[in-house]
Design a protein around this motif. Structure first.
Motif, PDB file in Angstrom:
ATOM      1  N   PRO A  89      -1.894   3.080  10.375  1.00  0.00           N
ATOM      2  CA  PRO A  89      -0.497   2.731  10.115  1.00  0.00           C
ATOM      3  C   PRO A  89      -0.266   2.454   8.629  1.00  0.00           C
ATOM      4  CG  PRO A  89      -1.455   1.339  11.844  1.00  0.00           C
ATOM      5  CD  PRO A  89      -2.583   2.056  11.172  1.00  0.00           C
ATOM      6  N   PRO A  90       0.915   2.761   8.121  1.00  0.00           N
ATOM      7  CA  PRO A  90       1.200   2.556   6.691  1.00  0.00           C
ATOM      8  C   PRO A  90       0.995   1.118   6.228  1.00  0.00           C
ATOM      9  CG  PRO A  90       2.939   3.849   7.724  1.00  0.00           C
ATOM     10  CD  PRO A  90       2.048   3.368   8.824  1.00  0.00           C
ATOM     11  N   ASP A  91       1.402   0.139   7.040  1.00  0.00           N
ATOM     12  CA  ASP A  91       1.278  -1.252   6.607  1.00  0.00           C
ATOM     13  C   ASP A  91      -0.172  -1.693   6.526  1.00  0.00           C
ATOM     14  OD1 ASP A  91       1.183  -1.029   9.410  1.00  0.00           O
ATOM     15  OD2 ASP A  91       1.799  -3.105   9.694  1.00  0.00           O
ATOM     16  N   VAL A  92      -1.006  -1.178   7.434  1.00  0.00           N
ATOM     17  CA  VAL A  92      -2.430  -1.515   7.404  1.00  0.00           C
ATOM     18  C   VAL A  92      -3.098  -0.893   6.181  1.00  0.00           C
ATOM     19  CG1 VAL A  92      -4.638  -1.199   8.609  1.00  0.00           C
ATOM     20  CG2 VAL A  92      -2.603  -1.867   9.893  1.00  0.00           C
ATOM     21  N   VAL A  93      -2.731   0.343   5.862  1.00  0.00           N
ATOM     22  CA  VAL A  93      -3.255   0.990   4.658  1.00  0.00           C
ATOM     23  C   VAL A  93      -2.893   0.160   3.423  1.00  0.00           C
ATOM     24  CG1 VAL A  93      -3.069   3.017   3.159  1.00  0.00           C
ATOM     25  CG2 VAL A  93      -3.268   3.303   5.636  1.00  0.00           C
ATOM     26  N   ALA A  94      -1.656  -0.304   3.355  1.00  0.00           N
ATOM     27  CA  ALA A  94      -1.215  -1.117   2.218  1.00  0.00           C
ATOM     28  C   ALA A  94      -2.030  -2.405   2.122  1.00  0.00           C
ATOM     29  CB  ALA A  94       0.271  -1.433   2.350  1.00  0.00           C
ATOM     30  N   ASP A  95      -2.285  -3.049   3.255  1.00  0.00           N
ATOM     31  CA  ASP A  95      -3.067  -4.289   3.252  1.00  0.00           C
ATOM     32  C   ASP A  95      -4.508  -4.032   2.806  1.00  0.00           C
ATOM     33  OD1 ASP A  95      -0.892  -5.740   4.110  1.00  0.00           O
ATOM     34  OD2 ASP A  95      -1.504  -5.780   6.213  1.00  0.00           O
ATOM     35  N   LEU A  96      -5.107  -2.950   3.284  1.00  0.00           N
ATOM     36  CA  LEU A  96      -6.494  -2.653   2.939  1.00  0.00           C
ATOM     37  C   LEU A  96      -6.649  -2.313   1.469  1.00  0.00           C
ATOM     38  CD1 LEU A  96      -7.633  -0.622   6.074  1.00  0.00           C
ATOM     39  CD2 LEU A  96      -8.393  -2.910   5.398  1.00  0.00           C
ATOM     40  N   ARG A  97      -5.605  -1.783   0.854  1.00  0.00           N
ATOM     41  CA  ARG A  97      -5.671  -1.472  -0.574  1.00  0.00           C
ATOM     42  C   ARG A  97      -5.795  -2.735  -1.424  1.00  0.00           C
ATOM     43  NH1 ARG A  97      -1.705   3.514   0.093  1.00  0.00           N
ATOM     44  NH2 ARG A  97      -3.266   5.162  -0.036  1.00  0.00           N
ATOM     45  N   LEU A  98      -5.468  -3.886  -0.844  1.00  0.00           N
ATOM     46  CA  LEU A  98      -5.635  -5.157  -1.552  1.00  0.00           C
ATOM     47  C   LEU A  98      -7.080  -5.641  -1.502  1.00  0.00           C
ATOM     48  CD1 LEU A  98      -2.451  -7.010  -0.221  1.00  0.00           C
ATOM     49  CD2 LEU A  98      -2.712  -5.753  -2.373  1.00  0.00           C
ATOM     50  N   GLU A  99      -7.883  -5.073  -0.587  1.00  0.00           N
ATOM     51  CA  GLU A  99      -9.245  -5.552  -0.383  1.00  0.00           C
ATOM     52  C   GLU A  99     -10.301  -4.537  -0.799  1.00  0.00           C
ATOM     53  OE1 GLU A  99     -10.068  -7.758   3.115  1.00  0.00           O
ATOM     54  OE2 GLU A  99      -7.964  -8.046   3.601  1.00  0.00           O
ATOM     55  N   ALA A 100     -10.016  -3.254  -0.638  1.00  0.00           N
ATOM     56  CA  ALA A 100     -10.942  -2.205  -1.048  1.00  0.00           C
ATOM     57  C   ALA A 100     -10.546  -1.699  -2.433  1.00  0.00           C
ATOM     58  CB  ALA A 100     -10.924  -1.058  -0.040  1.00  0.00           C
ATOM     59  N   ASP A 101     -11.471  -1.015  -3.096  1.00  0.00           N
ATOM     60  CA  ASP A 101     -11.152  -0.439  -4.400  1.00  0.00           C
ATOM     61  C   ASP A 101     -10.288   0.809  -4.258  1.00  0.00           C
ATOM     62  OD1 ASP A 101     -12.828  -2.163  -6.264  1.00  0.00           O
ATOM     63  OD2 ASP A 101     -14.333  -1.512  -4.811  1.00  0.00           O
ATOM     64  N   MET A 102     -10.390   1.466  -3.109  1.00  0.00           N
ATOM     65  CA  MET A 102      -9.582   2.660  -2.850  1.00  0.00           C
ATOM     66  C   MET A 102      -9.500   2.871  -1.343  1.00  0.00           C
ATOM     67  SD  MET A 102     -10.338   6.591  -4.094  1.00  0.00           S
ATOM     68  CE  MET A 102     -10.317   6.080  -5.819  1.00  0.00           C
ATOM     69  N   VAL A 103      -8.357   3.363  -0.875  1.00  0.00           N
ATOM     70  CA  VAL A 103      -8.189   3.727   0.529  1.00  0.00           C
ATOM     71  C   VAL A 103      -7.733   5.178   0.598  1.00  0.00           C
ATOM     72  CG1 VAL A 103      -6.983   3.277   2.696  1.00  0.00           C
ATOM     73  CG2 VAL A 103      -7.616   1.364   1.209  1.00  0.00           C
ATOM     74  N   ILE A 104      -8.478   5.986   1.351  1.00  0.00           N
ATOM     75  CA  ILE A 104      -8.123   7.387   1.571  1.00  0.00           C
ATOM     76  C   ILE A 104      -7.751   7.528   3.045  1.00  0.00           C
ATOM     77  CG2 ILE A 104      -8.941   9.770   1.532  1.00  0.00           C
ATOM     78  CD1 ILE A 104     -11.016   8.795  -0.584  1.00  0.00           C
ATOM     79  N   CYS A 105      -6.514   7.890   3.304  1.00  0.00           N
ATOM     80  CA  CYS A 105      -6.023   8.030   4.681  1.00  0.00           C
ATOM     81  C   CYS A 105      -5.202   9.314   4.764  1.00  0.00           C
ATOM     82  CB  CYS A 105      -5.186   6.818   5.079  1.00  0.00           C
ATOM     83  SG  CYS A 105      -4.591   6.868   6.778  1.00  0.00           S
ATOM     84  N   LEU A 106      -5.629  10.237   5.619  1.00  0.00           N
ATOM     85  CA  LEU A 106      -4.972  11.543   5.697  1.00  0.00           C
ATOM     86  C   LEU A 106      -3.575  11.466   6.291  1.00  0.00           C
ATOM     87  CD1 LEU A 106      -7.962  13.712   6.986  1.00  0.00           C
ATOM     88  CD2 LEU A 106      -7.224  13.347   4.625  1.00  0.00           C
ATOM     89  N   GLU A 107      -3.409  10.654   7.332  1.00  0.00           N
ATOM     90  CA  GLU A 107      -2.128  10.563   8.039  1.00  0.00           C
ATOM     91  C   GLU A 107      -1.763   9.102   8.242  1.00  0.00           C
ATOM     92  OE1 GLU A 107      -0.347  13.172   8.767  1.00  0.00           O
ATOM     93  OE2 GLU A 107      -1.829  14.760   8.394  1.00  0.00           O
ATOM     94  N   GLN A 108      -0.480   8.774   7.999  1.00  0.00           N
ATOM     95  CA  GLN A 108       0.005   7.406   8.192  1.00  0.00           C
ATOM     96  C   GLN A 108       1.264   7.440   9.063  1.00  0.00           C
ATOM     97  OE1 GLN A 108       0.025   4.973   4.561  1.00  0.00           O
ATOM     98  NE2 GLN A 108      -1.131   6.594   3.532  1.00  0.00           N
ATOM     99  N   PRO A 109       1.124   7.743  10.340  1.00  0.00           N
ATOM    100  CA  PRO A 109       2.300   7.891  11.209  1.00  0.00           C
ATOM    101  C   PRO A 109       2.973   6.558  11.514  1.00  0.00           C
ATOM    102  CG  PRO A 109       0.285   8.056  12.488  1.00  0.00           C
ATOM    103  CD  PRO A 109      -0.135   7.996  11.056  1.00  0.00           C
ATOM    104  N   HIS A 110       4.272   6.634  11.718  1.00  0.00           N
ATOM    105  CA  HIS A 110       5.040   5.464  12.155  1.00  0.00           C
ATOM    106  C   HIS A 110       6.108   5.943  13.142  1.00  0.00           C
ATOM    107  CE1 HIS A 110       6.836   1.502  12.064  1.00  0.00           C
ATOM    108  NE2 HIS A 110       8.015   2.077  11.955  1.00  0.00           N
TER     109      HIS A 110
END
Length: 217
Positions: A164-185
């Motif tokens: 999910p887009p919001d989870v990707v955004a949250d993980l970007r605060l903790e990891a150095d980089m987040v690669i996610c092919l699809e972010q459906p909502h």
């Protein structure tokens, strides 16, 4: 219209591997989250010619709704709690400890099985690429990030086919980089986006780890 985005985990891993291979990584080690993340991780590791290993984590599911994560635990004492979910679900401290004790036993069992056939890869001063077949709440991935950092990883990259887009955004605060092919909502669930999403067994995880050969180059 066909709602499926990925045929299966191997197809998703090949697509993800192409994306990860465009990034300059120093001493990468690919770490799959058992069980479903391991077949995906093998494809990523093959694409970037990196060693393959696992990070064992366990979701702490709400007792009345086990698929809803109220936290996660991982190797080396990693521990993440989602206090908003715990409060909203009215989970008592006793219930939380009961779930955590059960999942800790399962985590230790999986570690014994995996490490009996595949020794741990060091991530000291490496780029740890943590891979799962999809991320729903992010709790288990946050625990995995903690394990990688505690293990001495120089950088931590999260790579997943779908989240999910919001989870990707949250993980970007903790990891150095987040690669996610699809972010459906709306997101629904990880399996929603796969045509074939069969359960992965401990034996399959062990087989992937034992049969993997790092490509030369």
């Amino acid at each position: 219209m066909d709602r499926y985005v990925f045929e299966d985990r191997l197809a998703a891993g090949r697509r993800l591997g192409i994306e990860v291979s465009t990034i300059q990584l120093i001493n990468p080690v690919v770490l799959g989250l058992p069980r479903g993340g391991v077949p995906v991780a093998a494809m990523v590791a093959e694409a970037i010619k990196a060693p393959l290993d696992v990070i064992v984590v366990r979701k702490l599911g709400v007792p009345s709704q086990p698929e809803l994560a109220m936290g996660a635990i991982g190797e080396n004492g990693a521990h993440v709690l989602n206090h908003d979910v715990i409060r909203a679900s009215q989970v008592s401290e006793q219930a939380l400890q009961s779930v955590e004790s059960r999942e800790r036993n399962e985590l230790d069992r999986r570690l014994r099985v995996i490490r009996s056939v595949h020794p741990r890869e060091s991530v000291v001063r490496c780029a740890a690429v943590i891979v799962d077949d999809g991320i729903a709440t992010g709790a288990t991935m946050r625990a995995a990030i903690g394990v990688a950092r505690a293990g001495g990883a120089a950088t931590v990259i999260v790579a997943t086919p779908v989240a999910p887009p919001d989870v990707v955004a949250d993980l970007r605060l903790e990891a150095d980089m987040v690669i996610c092919l699809e972010q459906p909502h709306p997101f629904w669930s990880v399996g929603t986006w796969y045509r074939r999403f069969d359960a992965v067994s401990d034996a399959e995880v062990a087989n992937v780890l034992c049969s993997y050969r790092r490509p030369a180059g």
